[in-house]
Design an enzyme around this catalytic site. Structure first.
Site, PDB file in Angstrom:
ATOM      1  N   GLY A  13       0.786  -1.231   0.000  1.00 22.06           N
ATOM      2  CA  GLY A  13       0.000   0.000   0.000  1.00 22.06           C
ATOM      3  C   GLY A  13       0.815   1.275   0.000  1.00 22.06           C
ATOM      4  O   GLY A  13       0.366   2.300   0.530  1.00 22.06           O
ATOM      5  N   SER A  14       1.996   1.252  -0.628  1.00 21.24           N
ATOM      6  CA  SER A  14       2.777   2.500  -0.651  1.00 21.24           C
ATOM      7  C   SER A  14       2.069   3.569  -1.489  1.00 21.24           C
ATOM      8  O   SER A  14       2.133   4.760  -1.171  1.00 21.24           O
ATOM      9  CB  SER A  14       4.208   2.261  -1.143  1.00 21.24           C
ATOM     10  OG  SER A  14       4.247   1.977  -2.508  1.00 21.24           O
ATOM     11  N   LEU A  86      -5.316  -7.004  -6.548  1.00 21.64           N
ATOM     12  CA  LEU A  86      -5.007  -8.145  -7.430  1.00 21.64           C
ATOM     13  C   LEU A  86      -6.194  -8.790  -8.127  1.00 21.64           C
ATOM     14  O   LEU A  86      -5.999  -9.540  -9.072  1.00 21.64           O
ATOM     15  CB  LEU A  86      -4.272  -9.218  -6.628  1.00 21.64           C
ATOM     16  CG  LEU A  86      -2.848  -8.856  -6.229  1.00 21.64           C
ATOM     17  CD1 LEU A  86      -2.188 -10.010  -5.506  1.00 21.64           C
ATOM     18  CD2 LEU A  86      -2.044  -8.461  -7.456  1.00 21.64           C
ATOM     19  N   LEU A  88      -9.797  -9.227 -10.258  1.00 24.02           N
ATOM     20  CA  LEU A  88     -10.610  -8.606 -11.307  1.00 24.02           C
ATOM     21  C   LEU A  88     -11.859  -7.982 -10.671  1.00 24.02           C
ATOM     22  O   LEU A  88     -12.414  -8.537  -9.725  1.00 24.02           O
ATOM     23  CB  LEU A  88     -11.031  -9.731 -12.271  1.00 24.02           C
ATOM     24  CG  LEU A  88     -11.166  -9.463 -13.749  1.00 24.02           C
ATOM     25  CD1 LEU A  88      -9.949  -8.778 -14.322  1.00 24.02           C
ATOM     26  CD2 LEU A  88     -11.432 -10.770 -14.479  1.00 24.02           C
ATOM     27  N   ASN A 103      -7.046   2.278 -12.116  1.00 23.35           N
ATOM     28  CA  ASN A 103      -5.974   1.391 -11.658  1.00 23.35           C
ATOM     29  C   ASN A 103      -4.629   1.978 -12.056  1.00 23.35           C
ATOM     30  O   ASN A 103      -4.544   2.754 -13.015  1.00 23.35           O
ATOM     31  CB  ASN A 103      -6.135   0.025 -12.329  1.00 23.35           C
ATOM     32  CG  ASN A 103      -5.072  -0.967 -11.893  1.00 23.35           C
ATOM     33  OD1 ASN A 103      -4.716  -1.047 -10.714  1.00 23.35           O
ATOM     34  ND2 ASN A 103      -4.538  -1.721 -12.844  1.00 23.35           N
ATOM     35  N   HIS A 105      -0.688   0.740 -13.098  1.00 25.20           N
ATOM     36  CA  HIS A 105       0.084  -0.425 -13.528  1.00 25.20           C
ATOM     37  C   HIS A 105       1.536  -0.002 -13.727  1.00 25.20           C
ATOM     38  O   HIS A 105       1.789   1.050 -14.327  1.00 25.20           O
ATOM     39  CB  HIS A 105      -0.504  -0.980 -14.829  1.00 25.20           C
ATOM     40  CG  HIS A 105       0.142  -2.260 -15.241  1.00 25.20           C
ATOM     41  ND1 HIS A 105      -0.135  -3.464 -14.647  1.00 25.20           N
ATOM     42  CD2 HIS A 105       1.080  -2.518 -16.180  1.00 25.20           C
ATOM     43  CE1 HIS A 105       0.607  -4.404 -15.194  1.00 25.20           C
ATOM     44  NE2 HIS A 105       1.349  -3.868 -16.139  1.00 25.20           N
ATOM     45  N   ASP A 146      -5.879  -4.873 -16.689  1.00 31.06           N
ATOM     46  CA  ASP A 146      -4.981  -3.854 -17.269  1.00 31.06           C
ATOM     47  C   ASP A 146      -5.402  -3.409 -18.663  1.00 31.06           C
ATOM     48  O   ASP A 146      -4.570  -3.301 -19.568  1.00 31.06           O
ATOM     49  CB  ASP A 146      -3.532  -4.397 -17.336  1.00 31.06           C
ATOM     50  CG  ASP A 146      -3.039  -4.889 -15.993  1.00 31.06           C
ATOM     51  OD1 ASP A 146      -3.380  -4.267 -14.979  1.00 31.06           O
ATOM     52  OD2 ASP A 146      -2.317  -5.898 -15.967  1.00 31.06           O
TER      53      ASP A 146
HETATM   54  C1  GAR Z   1       2.352  -0.907  -7.729  1.00 34.98           C
HETATM   55  O1  GAR Z   1       3.607  -0.811  -8.329  1.00 34.98           O
HETATM   56  C2  GAR Z   1       1.275  -1.038  -8.783  1.00 34.98           C
HETATM   57  O2  GAR Z   1       1.576  -0.389  -9.967  1.00 34.98           O
HETATM   58  C3  GAR Z   1       1.254  -2.530  -8.987  1.00 34.98           C
HETATM   59  O3  GAR Z   1       1.379  -3.056  -7.701  1.00 34.98           O
HETATM   60  C4  GAR Z   1       2.237  -2.218  -6.942  1.00 34.98           C
HETATM   61  C5  GAR Z   1       1.624  -2.034  -5.588  1.00 34.98           C
HETATM   62  O4  GAR Z   1       2.531  -1.392  -4.732  1.00 34.98           O
HETATM   63  N1  GAR Z   1       0.043  -2.954  -9.649  1.00 34.98           N
HETATM   64  C6  GAR Z   1       0.012  -3.899 -10.559  1.00 34.98           C
HETATM   65  O5  GAR Z   1       0.999  -4.538 -10.895  1.00 34.98           O
HETATM   66  C7  GAR Z   1      -1.357  -4.132 -11.192  1.00 34.98           C
HETATM   67  N2  GAR Z   1      -1.287  -5.027 -12.296  1.00 34.98           N
HETATM   68  P1  GAR Z   1       2.053  -0.697  -3.396  1.00 34.98           P
HETATM   69  O6  GAR Z   1       1.209  -1.732  -2.622  1.00 34.98           O
HETATM   70  O7  GAR Z   1       3.326  -0.402  -2.666  1.00 34.98           O
HETATM   71  O8  GAR Z   1       1.250   0.501  -3.739  1.00 34.98           O
END
Ligand code: GAR
Length: 192
Positions: A13-14, A86, A88, A103, A105, A146
């Site tokens: 969740g950053s 994660l 859908l 979203n 990506h 995506d």
């Molecule tokens: C992020 O880099 C986001 O772009 C990616 O998950 C990470 C979550 O990081 N999302 C995907 O890959 C979606 N297909 P976070 O929990 O530190 O925000």
């Protein structure tokens, strides 16, 4: 009334953190709730730190009931922000919030997206393909992984010697910088 954001996240969740920080003292918008499918997700701690309520759900609640839609409607949510989420998004949620689910990506879609393309797997694929650049994409969410209309992209160069950690770091920097502002821009465009 302030515009109200719901964040969905499955892990650290950053990005959620950056959004909660950005809107903590914002005049026009606020994060109203954080939702997760993962009871262990660190994002829950982060939400607690901001005194933002959270909701944990399982697959049954998410895909076989209307409870999440009802919860979001009751909270008068204006925008749903996926931040490392994660699963859908089911049809009932898409229908209840048309063009109101976005979203992020960690690559330049349409490249390196789709089912299973998450986190390090994305960056490794970018490295394996010997790309000269990568970046981030913010897009509207539809029934595929995506795949919805692109709202924002930013990019960075991959230098010789950049490894997975470096690509991930460069991508994260861009995500943290841009995602809150993209959210703000979309909310501004919405009629009050
Ligand atoms: C992020 O880099 C986001 O772009 C990616 O998950 C990470 C979550 O990081 N999302 C995907 O890959 C979606 N297909 P976070 O929990 O530190 O925000």
């Amino acid at each position: 009334m302030k515009k109200r954001i719901a964040i969905f996240a499955s892990g650290s969740g950053s990005n959620a953190q950056k959004i909660m920080e950005y809107f903590k003292k914002h005049d026009d918008a606020e994060v109203a709730i954080v939702l997760t499918n993962n009871p262990e997700a660190y994002v829950l701690q982060r939400a607690d730190n901001f005194e933002i309520p959270s909701h944990i759900f399982d697959k049954h609640e998410f895909t076989k009931t209307n409870d999440i839609v009802q919860l979001l409607k009751n909270l008068q949510i204006d925008l749903i922000v996926l931040a490392g989420f994660l699963w859908l998004i089911p049809q009932n949620l898409l229908k209840a919030f048309p063009n109101k689910i976005i979203n992020i990506h960690p690559a330049l879609l349409p490249k390196f997206g789709g089912k299973g393309m998450y986190g390090d797997k994305v960056h490794q694929s970018v490295l394996d393909a010997k790309e000269e650049e990568s970046g981030i994409t913010v897009h509207f969410v539809n029934e595929n992984f995506d795949d919805g209309e692109v709202i924002h992209q930013s990019r960075f160069r991959i230098e010789q010697g950049d490894d997975l950690e470096m690509i991930k770091f460069k991508g994260q920097q861009l995500e943290h910088l841009h995602y809150p502002k993209v959210v703000e821009g979309l909310l501004k465009k919405m009629k009050s």
